[in-house]
Motif scaffolding. Structure first.
Motif, PDB file in Angstrom:
ATOM      1  N   ASP A  79      28.262  29.075  31.694  1.00 20.82           N
ATOM      2  CA  ASP A  79      26.884  29.535  31.799  1.00 20.82           C
ATOM      3  C   ASP A  79      26.465  30.471  30.670  1.00 20.82           C
ATOM      4  N   ALA A  80      27.397  30.806  29.791  1.00 19.49           N
ATOM      5  CA  ALA A  80      27.111  31.754  28.716  1.00 19.49           C
ATOM      6  C   ALA A  80      26.651  31.019  27.458  1.00 19.49           C
ATOM      7  N   ALA A  81      25.839  31.686  26.674  1.00 19.96           N
ATOM      8  CA  ALA A  81      25.381  31.107  25.407  1.00 19.96           C
ATOM      9  C   ALA A  81      26.544  30.948  24.429  1.00 19.96           C
ATOM     10  N   HIS A  82      27.535  31.820  24.545  1.00 23.71           N
ATOM     11  CA  HIS A  82      28.721  31.791  23.691  1.00 23.71           C
ATOM     12  C   HIS A  82      29.865  32.415  24.468  1.00 23.71           C
ATOM     13  N   PRO A  83      31.101  31.925  24.309  1.00 22.27           N
ATOM     14  CA  PRO A  83      32.230  32.495  25.052  1.00 22.27           C
ATOM     15  C   PRO A  83      32.421  33.997  24.868  1.00 22.27           C
ATOM     16  N   SER A  84      31.994  34.522  23.727  1.00 19.06           N
ATOM     17  CA  SER A  84      32.174  35.948  23.468  1.00 19.06           C
ATOM     18  C   SER A  84      31.294  36.824  24.354  1.00 19.06           C
ATOM     19  N   VAL A  85      30.288  36.236  25.003  1.00 19.43           N
ATOM     20  CA  VAL A  85      29.405  37.024  25.872  1.00 19.43           C
ATOM     21  C   VAL A  85      29.597  36.696  27.349  1.00 19.43           C
ATOM     22  N   ALA A  86      30.549  35.852  27.643  1.00 18.89           N
ATOM     23  CA  ALA A  86      30.759  35.440  29.035  1.00 18.89           C
ATOM     24  C   ALA A  86      31.392  36.555  29.860  1.00 18.89           C
ATOM     25  N   THR A  87      31.093  36.536  31.137  1.00 17.01           N
ATOM     26  CA  THR A  87      31.797  37.404  32.079  1.00 17.01           C
ATOM     27  C   THR A  87      33.251  36.958  32.097  1.00 17.01           C
ATOM     28  N   VAL A  88      34.169  37.913  32.160  1.00 18.33           N
ATOM     29  CA  VAL A  88      35.591  37.586  32.160  1.00 18.33           C
ATOM     30  C   VAL A  88      36.259  38.152  33.410  1.00 18.33           C
ATOM     31  N   PHE A  89      37.407  37.592  33.722  1.00 16.83           N
ATOM     32  CA  PHE A  89      38.191  38.024  34.870  1.00 16.83           C
ATOM     33  C   PHE A  89      39.621  38.254  34.404  1.00 16.83           C
ATOM     34  N   TYR A  90      40.116  39.462  34.633  1.00 13.44           N
ATOM     35  CA  TYR A  90      41.450  39.845  34.186  1.00 13.44           C
ATOM     36  C   TYR A  90      42.303  40.256  35.369  1.00 13.44           C
ATOM     37  N   VAL A  91      43.609  40.159  35.177  1.00 15.25           N
ATOM     38  CA  VAL A  91      44.570  40.542  36.216  1.00 15.25           C
ATOM     39  C   VAL A  91      45.362  41.748  35.738  1.00 15.25           C
ATOM     40  N   TYR A  92      45.528  42.709  36.641  1.00 15.22           N
ATOM     41  CA  TYR A  92      46.315  43.913  36.368  1.00 15.22           C
ATOM     42  C   TYR A  92      47.336  44.114  37.477  1.00 15.22           C
ATOM     43  N   ASP A  93      48.475  44.698  37.097  1.00  9.18           N
ATOM     44  CA  ASP A  93      49.479  45.021  38.106  1.00  9.18           C
ATOM     45  C   ASP A  93      49.338  46.472  38.539  1.00  9.18           C
ATOM     46  N   GLU A  94      50.205  46.903  39.430  1.00 11.91           N
ATOM     47  CA  GLU A  94      50.122  48.250  40.005  1.00 11.91           C
ATOM     48  C   GLU A  94      50.331  49.364  38.984  1.00 11.91           C
ATOM     49  N   ASN A  95      50.862  49.025  37.802  1.00 11.04           N
ATOM     50  CA  ASN A  95      51.078  50.012  36.746  1.00 11.04           C
ATOM     51  C   ASN A  95      49.942  50.034  35.726  1.00 11.04           C
ATOM     52  N   GLY A  96      48.931  49.230  35.952  1.00 10.70           N
ATOM     53  CA  GLY A  96      47.810  49.179  35.029  1.00 10.70           C
ATOM     54  C   GLY A  96      48.033  48.276  33.838  1.00 10.70           C
ATOM     55  N   GLU A  97      49.051  47.434  33.911  1.00  9.23           N
ATOM     56  CA  GLU A  97      49.344  46.509  32.820  1.00  9.23           C
ATOM     57  C   GLU A  97      48.470  45.263  32.938  1.00  9.23           C
ATOM     58  N   TYR A  98      47.826  44.907  31.828  1.00 12.59           N
ATOM     59  CA  TYR A  98      47.048  43.672  31.767  1.00 12.59           C
ATOM     60  C   TYR A  98      48.027  42.512  31.784  1.00 12.59           C
ATOM     61  N   LEU A  99      47.802  41.545  32.658  1.00 10.40           N
ATOM     62  CA  LEU A  99      48.721  40.405  32.791  1.00 10.40           C
ATOM     63  C   LEU A  99      48.135  39.096  32.303  1.00 10.40           C
ATOM     64  N   GLY A 100      46.829  38.975  32.266  1.00 12.39           N
ATOM     65  CA  GLY A 100      46.241  37.728  31.806  1.00 12.39           C
ATOM     66  C   GLY A 100      44.876  37.482  32.406  1.00 12.39           C
ATOM     67  N   GLY A 101      44.344  36.318  32.043  1.00 13.86           N
ATOM     68  CA  GLY A 101      43.031  35.918  32.503  1.00 13.86           C
ATOM     69  C   GLY A 101      42.150  35.448  31.373  1.00 13.86           C
ATOM     70  N   ASP A 102      42.418  35.952  30.171  1.00 14.08           N
ATOM     71  CA  ASP A 102      41.624  35.584  29.006  1.00 14.08           C
ATOM     72  C   ASP A 102      41.923  34.133  28.639  1.00 14.08           C
ATOM     73  N   ILE A 103      40.889  33.340  28.488  1.00 13.34           N
ATOM     74  CA  ILE A 103      41.084  31.924  28.143  1.00 13.34           C
ATOM     75  C   ILE A 103      41.018  31.677  26.635  1.00 13.34           C
ATOM     76  N   HIS A 104      40.731  32.741  25.864  1.00 12.18           N
ATOM     77  CA  HIS A 104      40.560  32.588  24.426  1.00 12.18           C
ATOM     78  C   HIS A 104      41.722  33.196  23.634  1.00 12.18           C
ATOM     79  N   SER A 105      42.770  33.604  24.331  1.00 13.68           N
ATOM     80  CA  SER A 105      43.958  34.109  23.647  1.00 13.68           C
ATOM     81  C   SER A 105      45.187  33.592  24.379  1.00 13.68           C
ATOM     82  N   LYS A 106      46.307  33.768  23.798  1.00 17.68           N
ATOM     83  CA  LYS A 106      47.551  33.330  24.428  1.00 17.68           C
ATOM     84  C   LYS A 106      48.210  34.517  25.086  1.00 17.68           C
ATOM     85  N   ASP A 107      47.630  34.987  26.192  1.00 15.64           N
ATOM     86  CA  ASP A 107      48.192  36.137  26.884  1.00 15.64           C
ATOM     87  C   ASP A 107      49.367  35.772  27.765  1.00 15.64           C
TER      88      ASP A 107
END
Length: 84
Positions: A56-84
């Motif tokens: 629904d975004a005009a460009h992926p760089s402006v899209a709403t994103v959804f990320y996952v974090y663990d109990e320590n505040g570590e980013y685990l993934g969710g980005d579809i434009h990088s190899k996380d």
């Protein structure tokens, strides 16, 4: 991150999906989607949600994103434009 937004910290042993609206005022453009027990399931779901939002975004760089974090505040993934 949790010092600024302590509500984003998931309970022990959980993996929290966070929705982020990139163009909202800092601190106001995020929300808790849900907490899951399984890391891989949470990452898969966050990526699917990000892919759907980017349609629904005009460009992926402006899209709403959804990320996952663990109990320590570590980013685990969710980005579809990088190899996380």
């Amino acid at each position: 991150m949790f010092r600024e937004f302590p509500e984003l910290k998931p309970p022990k042993g959980k993996f929290r999906i966070i929705g982020i609206e990139k163009f909202e005022i800092q601190g106001e453009g995020h929300w808790i989607v849900e907490d899951l027990d399984n890391r891989e399931e949470a990452i898969k779901k966050a990526r699917e949600m990000t892919k759907n939002a980017s349609k629904d975004a005009a460009h992926p760089s402006v899209a709403t994103v959804f990320y996952v974090y663990d109990e320590n505040g570590e980013y685990l993934g969710g980005d579809i434009h990088s190899k996380d």
